[in-house]
Design a protein around this motif. Structure first.
Motif, PDB file in Angstrom:
ATOM      1  N   ASN A  19       0.818  -1.212   0.000  1.00  0.00           N
ATOM      2  CA  ASN A  19       0.000   0.000   0.000  1.00  0.00           C
ATOM      3  C   ASN A  19       0.849   1.257   0.000  1.00  0.00           C
ATOM      4  N   ARG A  20       2.014   1.196   0.611  1.00  0.00           N
ATOM      5  CA  ARG A  20       2.889   2.360   0.655  1.00  0.00           C
ATOM      6  C   ARG A  20       3.232   2.845  -0.751  1.00  0.00           C
ATOM      7  N   TYR A  21       3.305   1.931  -1.692  1.00  0.00           N
ATOM      8  CA  TYR A  21       3.693   2.282  -3.056  1.00  0.00           C
ATOM      9  C   TYR A  21       2.541   2.261  -4.047  1.00  0.00           C
ATOM     10  N   THR A  22       1.375   1.798  -3.634  1.00  0.00           N
ATOM     11  CA  THR A  22       0.290   1.646  -4.591  1.00  0.00           C
ATOM     12  C   THR A  22      -0.975   2.406  -4.234  1.00  0.00           C
ATOM     13  N   LYS A  23      -0.983   3.141  -3.163  1.00  0.00           N
ATOM     14  CA  LYS A  23      -2.176   3.892  -2.771  1.00  0.00           C
ATOM     15  C   LYS A  23      -1.946   5.380  -2.985  1.00  0.00           C
ATOM     16  N   ILE A  24      -2.955   6.061  -3.490  1.00  0.00           N
ATOM     17  CA  ILE A  24      -2.913   7.510  -3.617  1.00  0.00           C
ATOM     18  C   ILE A  24      -3.144   8.089  -2.220  1.00  0.00           C
ATOM     19  N   VAL A  25      -2.301   9.026  -1.819  1.00  0.00           N
ATOM     20  CA  VAL A  25      -2.428   9.672  -0.521  1.00  0.00           C
ATOM     21  C   VAL A  25      -3.193  10.976  -0.720  1.00  0.00           C
ATOM     22  N   ASP A  26      -4.319  11.107  -0.017  1.00  0.00           N
ATOM     23  CA  ASP A  26      -5.152  12.300  -0.146  1.00  0.00           C
ATOM     24  C   ASP A  26      -4.359  13.537   0.252  1.00  0.00           C
ATOM     25  N   GLY A  27      -4.353  14.548  -0.632  1.00  0.00           N
ATOM     26  CA  GLY A  27      -3.651  15.799  -0.368  1.00  0.00           C
ATOM     27  C   GLY A  27      -2.191  15.805  -0.790  1.00  0.00           C
ATOM     28  N   ALA A  28      -1.681  14.663  -1.241  1.00  0.00           N
ATOM     29  CA  ALA A  28      -0.288  14.593  -1.693  1.00  0.00           C
ATOM     30  C   ALA A  28      -0.170  15.108  -3.128  1.00  0.00           C
ATOM     31  N   THR A  29       1.045  15.427  -3.529  1.00  0.00           N
ATOM     32  CA  THR A  29       1.313  15.976  -4.856  1.00  0.00           C
ATOM     33  C   THR A  29       1.961  14.910  -5.739  1.00  0.00           C
ATOM     34  N   PRO A  44       0.747  24.804 -19.782  1.00  0.00           N
ATOM     35  CA  PRO A  44       1.816  25.573 -20.428  1.00  0.00           C
ATOM     36  C   PRO A  44       1.887  27.005 -19.901  1.00  0.00           C
ATOM     37  N   GLY A  45       3.087  27.477 -19.696  1.00  0.00           N
ATOM     38  CA  GLY A  45       3.290  28.841 -19.227  1.00  0.00           C
ATOM     39  C   GLY A  45       2.873  29.055 -17.788  1.00  0.00           C
ATOM     40  N   SER A  46       2.572  27.956 -17.087  1.00  0.00           N
ATOM     41  CA  SER A  46       2.132  28.036 -15.688  1.00  0.00           C
ATOM     42  C   SER A  46       0.954  28.977 -15.509  1.00  0.00           C
ATOM     43  N   ASP A  47       0.076  29.030 -16.511  1.00  0.00           N
ATOM     44  CA  ASP A  47      -1.099  29.896 -16.422  1.00  0.00           C
ATOM     45  C   ASP A  47      -1.902  29.578 -15.165  1.00  0.00           C
ATOM     46  N   SER A  62       8.935  22.046 -13.504  1.00  0.00           N
ATOM     47  CA  SER A  62       8.151  23.198 -13.056  1.00  0.00           C
ATOM     48  C   SER A  62       6.974  22.755 -12.183  1.00  0.00           C
ATOM     49  N   LEU A  63       6.506  23.675 -11.348  1.00  0.00           N
ATOM     50  CA  LEU A  63       5.352  23.403 -10.497  1.00  0.00           C
ATOM     51  C   LEU A  63       4.087  23.161 -11.313  1.00  0.00           C
ATOM     52  N   SER A  64       4.048  23.667 -12.556  1.00  0.00           N
ATOM     53  CA  SER A  64       2.856  23.479 -13.389  1.00  0.00           C
ATOM     54  C   SER A  64       2.704  22.036 -13.850  1.00  0.00           C
ATOM     55  N   GLN A  65       3.667  21.177 -13.496  1.00  0.00           N
ATOM     56  CA  GLN A  65       3.581  19.762 -13.835  1.00  0.00           C
ATOM     57  C   GLN A  65       3.259  18.905 -12.612  1.00  0.00           C
ATOM     58  N   LEU A  66       2.972  19.558 -11.499  1.00  0.00           N
ATOM     59  CA  LEU A  66       2.631  18.845 -10.269  1.00  0.00           C
ATOM     60  C   LEU A  66       1.141  19.015  -9.985  1.00  0.00           C
ATOM     61  N   TRP A  67       0.526  17.946  -9.521  1.00  0.00           N
ATOM     62  CA  TRP A  67      -0.918  17.933  -9.271  1.00  0.00           C
ATOM     63  C   TRP A  67      -1.197  17.399  -7.870  1.00  0.00           C
ATOM     64  N   LYS A  68      -1.975  18.155  -7.103  1.00  0.00           N
ATOM     65  CA  LYS A  68      -2.390  17.720  -5.777  1.00  0.00           C
ATOM     66  C   LYS A  68      -3.705  16.982  -5.936  1.00  0.00           C
ATOM     67  N   ILE A  69      -3.746  15.771  -5.397  1.00  0.00           N
ATOM     68  CA  ILE A  69      -4.931  14.933  -5.523  1.00  0.00           C
ATOM     69  C   ILE A  69      -5.678  14.950  -4.197  1.00  0.00           C
ATOM     70  N   TYR A  76     -13.849   8.973  -6.165  1.00  0.00           N
ATOM     71  CA  TYR A  76     -13.364   9.946  -7.144  1.00  0.00           C
ATOM     72  C   TYR A  76     -12.428  10.942  -6.485  1.00  0.00           C
ATOM     73  N   SER A  77     -11.641  11.622  -7.314  1.00  0.00           N
ATOM     74  CA  SER A  77     -10.664  12.597  -6.821  1.00  0.00           C
ATOM     75  C   SER A  77     -10.721  13.870  -7.645  1.00  0.00           C
ATOM     76  N   TYR A  78     -10.312  14.959  -7.009  1.00  0.00           N
ATOM     77  CA  TYR A  78     -10.067  16.226  -7.695  1.00  0.00           C
ATOM     78  C   TYR A  78      -8.567  16.342  -7.912  1.00  0.00           C
ATOM     79  N   LEU A  79      -8.153  16.963  -9.019  1.00  0.00           N
ATOM     80  CA  LEU A  79      -6.744  17.205  -9.306  1.00  0.00           C
ATOM     81  C   LEU A  79      -6.522  18.708  -9.391  1.00  0.00           C
ATOM     82  N   PHE A  80      -5.787  19.230  -8.431  1.00  0.00           N
ATOM     83  CA  PHE A  80      -5.498  20.661  -8.357  1.00  0.00           C
ATOM     84  C   PHE A  80      -4.086  20.921  -8.868  1.00  0.00           C
ATOM     85  N   PRO A  81      -3.889  21.873  -9.787  1.00  0.00           N
ATOM     86  CA  PRO A  81      -2.527  22.211 -10.211  1.00  0.00           C
ATOM     87  C   PRO A  81      -1.771  22.801  -9.027  1.00  0.00           C
ATOM     88  N   ARG A  82      -0.599  22.270  -8.749  1.00  0.00           N
ATOM     89  CA  ARG A  82       0.180  22.659  -7.565  1.00  0.00           C
ATOM     90  C   ARG A  82       0.589  24.126  -7.590  1.00  0.00           C
TER      91      ARG A  82
END
Length: 135
Positions: A19-29, A44-47, A62-69, A76-82
């Protein structure tokens, strides 16, 4: 994978370690990498504006490639751009259900077009948009 759908990596692995390697952690990036192109999902462009298109691109750190789940309930999950400070979230543009629909970021409104199911299949996580119509 065993008959119960559990990934088996070796004789001494237990479910806690798996589980340490296969579970999505809520709020992690996370980074989200396309299996075919190996490119990352990013803005693109970190808009940091509502309606900004989400595309794939080479890993540039870049931070524009990181997503907080974050948990959206019912599996279901939401994906927020970091990089965003505007409470933007990934969504299927206009709630489209056709192939090749665009992904954009818009303010969180809790509708199904912003909810994604993330599934682990022993090799990678996959995602599908919420399959129910907006209420």
């Amino acid at each position: 994978m065993d008959k119960n759908g559990i990934c088996i990596w070796g004789k001494k692995i237990n479910q806690v370690e798996a589980n340490r390697y296969t579970k999505i952690v809520d709020g992690a990036t996370y980074i989200i990498r396309n299996l075919h192109s190996h490119m990352l999902m990013h803005i693109p462009g970190s808009d940091d504006v509502a309606g900004a298109l989400v595309k794939q691109g080479y890993d540039n750190g870049s931070l524009s490639q990181l997503w907080k789940i974050k948990d959206a309930g019912n599996g279901y999950s939401y994906l927020f751009p970091r990089h965003s400070e505007s409470n933007l979230v990934l969504e299927v543009r206009n709630g489209a259900t056709n192939n090749y629909a665009n992904l954009v970021v818009n303010p969180l409104d809790g509708t199904d077009k912003q909810k994604f199911r993330i599934v682990y299949n022993c090799l990678l996580y996959t995602s599908d948009a919420a399959d129910e119509e907006d209420s």
